[in-house]
Motif scaffolding. Structure first.
Motif, PDB file in Angstrom:
ATOM      1  N   SER A   1       0.295   5.685  -0.252  1.00 29.77           N
ATOM      2  CA  SER A   1      -0.482   6.901  -0.499  1.00 29.77           C
ATOM      3  C   SER A   1       0.462   8.089  -0.591  1.00 29.77           C
ATOM      4  O   SER A   1       1.517   8.093   0.038  1.00 29.77           O
TER       5      SER A   1
ATOM      6  N   ARG B   1      -4.638   7.715  -2.431  1.00 30.00           N
ATOM      7  CA  ARG B   1      -4.232   6.319  -2.274  1.00 30.00           C
ATOM      8  C   ARG B   1      -3.869   5.762  -3.639  1.00 30.00           C
ATOM      9  O   ARG B   1      -4.734   5.645  -4.513  1.00 30.00           O
TER      10      ARG B   1
ATOM     11  N   GLU C   1      -3.319   0.096  -3.295  1.00 28.20           N
ATOM     12  CA  GLU C   1      -4.271  -0.258  -2.237  1.00 28.20           C
ATOM     13  C   GLU C   1      -4.232  -1.736  -1.882  1.00 28.20           C
ATOM     14  O   GLU C   1      -5.234  -2.322  -1.519  1.00 28.20           O
TER      15      GLU C   1
ATOM     16  N   GLU D   1       0.845  -1.198   0.000  1.00 34.42           N
ATOM     17  CA  GLU D   1       0.000   0.000   0.000  1.00 34.42           C
ATOM     18  C   GLU D   1       0.876   1.241   0.000  1.00 34.42           C
ATOM     19  O   GLU D   1       1.906   1.278   0.664  1.00 34.42           O
TER      20      GLU D   1
END
Ligand SMILES: Nc1ncnc2c1ncn2[C@@H]1O[C@H](COP(=O)(O)OP(=O)(O)O)[C@@H](O)[C@H]1O
Ligand SMILES: [Mg+2]
Length: 269
Positions: free
Chosen positions: A16, A21, A24, A14
């Protein structure tokens, strides 16, 4: 018998940027010796993923293992060892403009090997020959065409005979003929070195020309992985939309084709 260790294993990645984001939860396995293409639209997070895979960017969560080692928990010595076993050529800033082609190729050898200068010179010459750039040692990047710059960046990525080669948009921004030549070159390099190849691209033609398997990225995760034939046969509507839309030559493509056929001085309209 246990299954061979994959060249690359990605779990739950993940990432961001601020509130955006980008990744994911990426799961991906790349087998030793295969050519895996990471395909996705512009802005889908392909370059971000690639930077996480080589340790240039730290993800918010998840794990990446290269050649059996977790790159985010490895000791500095292990990381240095790993760094010598991978090669990469990135989309932008490929070559240092203030250095000659030979000096650019020598960089990884100077940094990661203890080879004497005479040996480094020979390696540089061999790698340049492999990408069809014999005799360009003394030139500056500004004296090379777009396709030649890419070739030089490929040669530099291979300086240390890496086991995994990473390429970000290897043929982006080039005319179709040059792009197709680079795709073929990538495959021949893979065959010569027996390396695992990970190529990021948004161009369908390239993806289908290069890939043993394609991983299609959509909405921050891997929507599907499959061979080119499996993707062609896939009826998932998002996959279909992506493949069918991209299959039609866009205006950019037409422009490049026009230029190729008519020459760059072709009148508009
Ligand atoms: N260093 C960064 N800082 C902030 N946003 C970024 C950064 N790198 C990428 N992004 C954003 O993350 C998204 C994915 O970018 P990128 O990985 O470059 O996509 P792709 O390579 O698929 O075109 C984009 O919206 C981009 O603007
Ligand atoms: Mg990119």
């Amino acid at each position: 018998m246990t299954a061979p260790t994959p060249a690359i294993e990605v779990r739950g990645l993940e990432k961001s940027y601020g509130r955006r984001r980008v990744l994911e939860g990426i799961d991906l396995t790349v087998h030793e010796g295969e050519a895996l293409v990471i395909l996705g639209g512009s802005g889908s997070g392909k370059s971000t993923l690639l930077r996480c895979l080589v340790g240039l960017e730290r993800p918010d969560a998840g794990a990446v293992s290269l050649l059996g080692r977790d790159i985010f928990t490895a000791a500095p010595r292990e990381l240095a060892d790993l760094r010598q076993r991978i090669g990469m050529a990135f989309q932008s800033g490929a070559l240092f403009g203030s250095m000659t082609v030979a000096e650019n190729l020598e960089l990884p050898l100077v940094e990661f090997s203890h080879l004497p200068e005479s040996t480094r010179r020979i390696i540089v010459r061999i790698k340049l020959a492999l990408v069809g750039l014999e005799g360009t040692e003394a030139l500056r990047p500004s004296q090379l065409s777009g396709g030649m710059k890419k070739r030089a960046a490929f040669a530099r990525a291979m300086a240390l005979d890496p086991e995994i080669l990473f390429f970000d948009e290897p043929s982006a921004g080039l005319d179709p003929v040059t792009a197709a030549g680079l795709d073929r070159l990538l495959l021949s390099l893979r065959d010569v070195f027996g390396a695992t190849l990970v190529v990021v691209t948004h161009e369908l033609n390239s993806a289908f020309a290069i890939a043993d398997r394609i991983a299609l990225i959509h909405a921050g995760s891997v929507l599907i992985t499959g061979t080119p034939d499996e993707l062609r046969a896939c009826q998932n509507p998002i996959v279909r939309r992506f493949l069918d839309r991209e299959a039609e030559p866009g205006p950019e493509h037409e422009g490049r084709l026009r230029e190729l056929i008519l020459g760059s001085e072709a009148p508009d309209g």
